[in-house]
Scaffold this motif. Structure first.
Motif, short mmCIF file in Angstrom:
data_model
loop_
_atom_site.label_atom_id
_atom_site.label_comp_id
_atom_site.label_asym_id
_atom_site.label_seq_id
_atom_site.Cartn_x
_atom_site.Cartn_y
_atom_site.Cartn_z
N GLY A 179 14.17 11.49 8.27
CA GLY A 179 13.50 11.10 9.50
C GLY A 179 12.04 10.78 9.23
N PHE A 180 11.34 10.32 10.27
CA PHE A 180 9.94 9.90 10.13
C PHE A 180 9.14 10.41 11.32
N HIS A 181 7.86 10.69 11.06
CA HIS A 181 6.97 11.18 12.12
C HIS A 181 5.54 10.82 11.74
N ASP A 182 4.85 10.07 12.61
CA ASP A 182 3.49 9.60 12.36
C ASP A 182 3.39 8.94 10.99
N GLN A 183 4.30 8.01 10.75
CA GLN A 183 4.36 7.31 9.46
C GLN A 183 4.64 5.83 9.68
N THR A 184 4.12 5.01 8.76
CA THR A 184 4.42 3.58 8.73
C THR A 184 5.42 3.31 7.63
N LEU A 185 6.49 2.61 8.00
CA LEU A 185 7.55 2.26 7.07
C LEU A 185 7.50 0.75 6.86
N ARG A 186 7.44 0.32 5.62
CA ARG A 186 7.40 -1.10 5.29
C ARG A 186 8.63 -1.44 4.44
N TYR A 201 5.89 1.44 12.89
CA TYR A 201 5.17 2.70 13.01
C TYR A 201 5.96 3.66 13.88
N HIS A 202 6.20 4.84 13.35
CA HIS A 202 7.01 5.85 14.02
C HIS A 202 6.07 6.99 14.42
N ALA A 203 5.52 6.88 15.64
CA ALA A 203 4.56 7.88 16.12
C ALA A 203 5.26 9.19 16.44
N ALA A 204 6.40 9.11 17.11
CA ALA A 204 7.16 10.30 17.47
C ALA A 204 8.21 10.59 16.41
N LEU A 227 18.66 -1.41 -2.82
CA LEU A 227 18.35 -2.12 -4.06
C LEU A 227 17.09 -2.97 -3.91
N GLN A 228 16.23 -2.56 -3.00
CA GLN A 228 14.95 -3.21 -2.76
C GLN A 228 14.00 -2.13 -2.28
N THR A 229 12.94 -1.88 -3.02
CA THR A 229 12.05 -0.77 -2.73
C THR A 229 11.34 -0.95 -1.39
N GLY A 230 11.31 0.13 -0.61
CA GLY A 230 10.52 0.18 0.61
C GLY A 230 9.33 1.10 0.41
N TYR A 231 8.42 1.11 1.38
CA TYR A 231 7.16 1.83 1.22
C TYR A 231 6.84 2.62 2.48
N LEU A 232 6.28 3.81 2.29
CA LEU A 232 6.01 4.73 3.39
C LEU A 232 4.64 5.35 3.20
N ARG A 233 3.87 5.39 4.29
CA ARG A 233 2.57 6.07 4.21
C ARG A 233 2.27 6.75 5.54
N PRO A 234 1.43 7.78 5.55
CA PRO A 234 1.09 8.48 6.79
C PRO A 234 0.28 7.58 7.73
N GLY A 235 0.45 7.83 9.02
CA GLY A 235 -0.36 7.16 10.02
C GLY A 235 0.10 5.76 10.36
N GLU A 236 -0.69 5.08 11.19
CA GLU A 236 -0.37 3.74 11.66
C GLU A 236 -1.06 2.71 10.76
N ALA A 237 -0.26 1.87 10.11
CA ALA A 237 -0.82 0.89 9.17
C ALA A 237 0.02 -0.38 9.15
N SER A 295 -0.37 -3.35 10.21
CA SER A 295 -1.02 -4.64 9.95
C SER A 295 -1.87 -4.64 8.68
N HIS A 296 -1.88 -3.55 7.95
CA HIS A 296 -2.69 -3.51 6.73
C HIS A 296 -2.15 -4.51 5.72
N PRO A 297 -3.04 -5.27 5.06
CA PRO A 297 -2.58 -6.26 4.07
C PRO A 297 -1.83 -5.63 2.91
N ASP A 298 -2.15 -4.39 2.58
CA ASP A 298 -1.47 -3.69 1.49
C ASP A 298 -1.40 -2.21 1.86
N LEU A 299 -0.48 -1.50 1.22
CA LEU A 299 -0.34 -0.07 1.46
C LEU A 299 -0.45 0.66 0.12
N PRO A 300 -1.66 0.93 -0.33
CA PRO A 300 -1.81 1.65 -1.59
C PRO A 300 -1.39 3.11 -1.45
#
Length: 385
Positions: free
Chosen positions: A28-35, A120-123, A135-145, A147-152
């Motif tokens: 699950g996800f909470h306060d995270q951005t999934l790309r 963005y999954h706030a709840a 078979l294709q990598t996805g990316y996850l980071r905390p908070g709302e992002a 529209s960010h051009p990149d997710l380091p």
């Protein structure tokens, strides 16, 4: 030229409540951005996004969703970044058992366009519908992002979540081929991140005809039993018949109905039961104006790595009986004889070493290309010239 909505990408969902989770477990996800990065198989001037809560037990709320062209890794092409709305709102709540279809998004795509869907999954979402082998990598980071051009400094994820499909507005006469199957269709055994699954390669083969190819494979999936996704006879209506614009379906199922019962200490299915299930899929496809193509069951001798009981004399006998029916049946328009294509001439019950990913079940990149060529030969005559 007349345009219509047609499916350009599909991801067959699996319940997070499966009793036997695959290698990549649900989450699950909470306060995270999934790309998530997806490759479309269809050109169009507009698109719409499908998000699912098909197996959820509670409503799913997604705060924001955006789509953009993919640049590299977790980076997007900034000037293509576009909001995705649902009924004019950025936030969408999807009831259990349902799917949400977005408003049309003005974004031009070409065959093979790589798109990035950022959500963005706030709840807290709770356990999420997912497709284990993206078979294709996805990316996850905390908070709302979104529209960010990149997710380091992101966490990498190997499954696909919530996203059930993308449709495009394109030519009304475009053929759409649904590849409906198990892990061989899903691409297990091919190199991740390279788009060498057989449906990917089939799309390239059929490119002169302008065809889109949908990958509706689920690793471990069976025709007649649940576990590792709903049984094929149940999910066929949702995954194939309701996908807009589908003109052809390639059915590649039966391998796990033959091998998994022995592994799981369950009674085996007789070949006649599998034949009946496959025949029913062809009938349902025809009722919806979809031309059905069927694939023979591929070799699996020596597949001890799958687990004890997969490769047994009874399983091999059932495979031979089933393939005999497939080669001579009149329920399907054409037969893609993957057994003949992939088998070792010196040991016909086994995969050819050149096509074996190493587990004696799943074809490697070369095997996936051989499958794509065989399937293309079986259906090309049915496609517009």
């Amino acid at each position: 030229m007349t345009s219509r909505w047609t499916a350009a990408f599909r991801s067959a969902p699996v319940s997070p409540h499966e009793p036997m989770p695959l290698i990549h477990p649900p989450r699950g996800f909470h306060d995270q951005t999934l790309r998530q990065v997806v490759r479309l198989r269809g050109a169009g001037t507009r698109l719409r996004v499908r998000l699912g809560n098909l197996y959820g037990k509670d409503p799913l709320t997604i705060a924001r969703t955006r789509v953009a062209a993919h640049r590299t890794a977790a980076a997007i092409v900034p000037h293509t970044d576009t909001a995705v709305t649902f009924g004019g709102a950025h936030q969408v709540t999807i009831p259990p058992g349902q799917e949400a279809i977005s408003d049309p998004v003005d974004l031009t795509t070409t065959p093979g366009t790589d798109l990035v869907l950022s959500s963005y999954h706030a709840a807290a979402t709770g356990p999420s519908d997912y497709h284990p082998f993206a078979l294709q990598t996805g990316y996850l980071r905390p908070g709302e992002a979104v529209s960010h051009p990149d997710l380091p400094e992101t966490e990498q994820v190997e499954s696909r979540f919530f996203l059930t499909g993308i449709d495009v507005l394109g030519p009304a006469d475009r053929p759409v081929v649904a590849a409906f199957g198990d892990s061989i269709t899903d691409g297990v055994g091919t190199t991740p991140g390279t788009h060498r699954r057989y449906p990917d390669l089939l799309a390239r083969r059929l490119h002169p005809a302008g065809a889109a190819v949908l990958n509706l494979g689920i690793a471990g999936n069976r025709l007649l039993s649940d576990v590792f996704g709903e049984r094929g006879t149940t999910r066929f209506d949702r995954d194939v018949l309701t996908a807009p614009g589908v003109t052809h379906v390639v059915v590649q199922l039966g391998l796990n109905d033959i091998g998994l019962p022995g592994m799981l200490d369950q009674p085996p299915f007789p070949a006649a039961d599998i034949v009946a299930g496959l025949s029913a899929l062809a009938t349902r496809a025809r009722r919806h104006g979809i031309r059905p193509i069927i694939a023979t069951v591929t070799p699996f001798a020596g597949a001890a790595a799958a687990g004890p009981g997969f490769d047994t004399p009874q399983a091999q006998s059932t495979r031979r009986q089933l393939n005999q029916w497939i080669r001579t049946n009149d329920a399907y328009d054409a037969v893609a004889d993957l057994d003949q294509t992939l088998r070792d001439p010196t040991a016909p019950a086994a995969l050819h070493p050149d096509y074996d990913s190493g587990d004696h079940i799943h074809p490697n990149d070369a095997g996936a290309k051989a499958i794509a060529d065989t399937v293309a030969d079986a259906i090309t005559h049915a496609l517009p010239t």
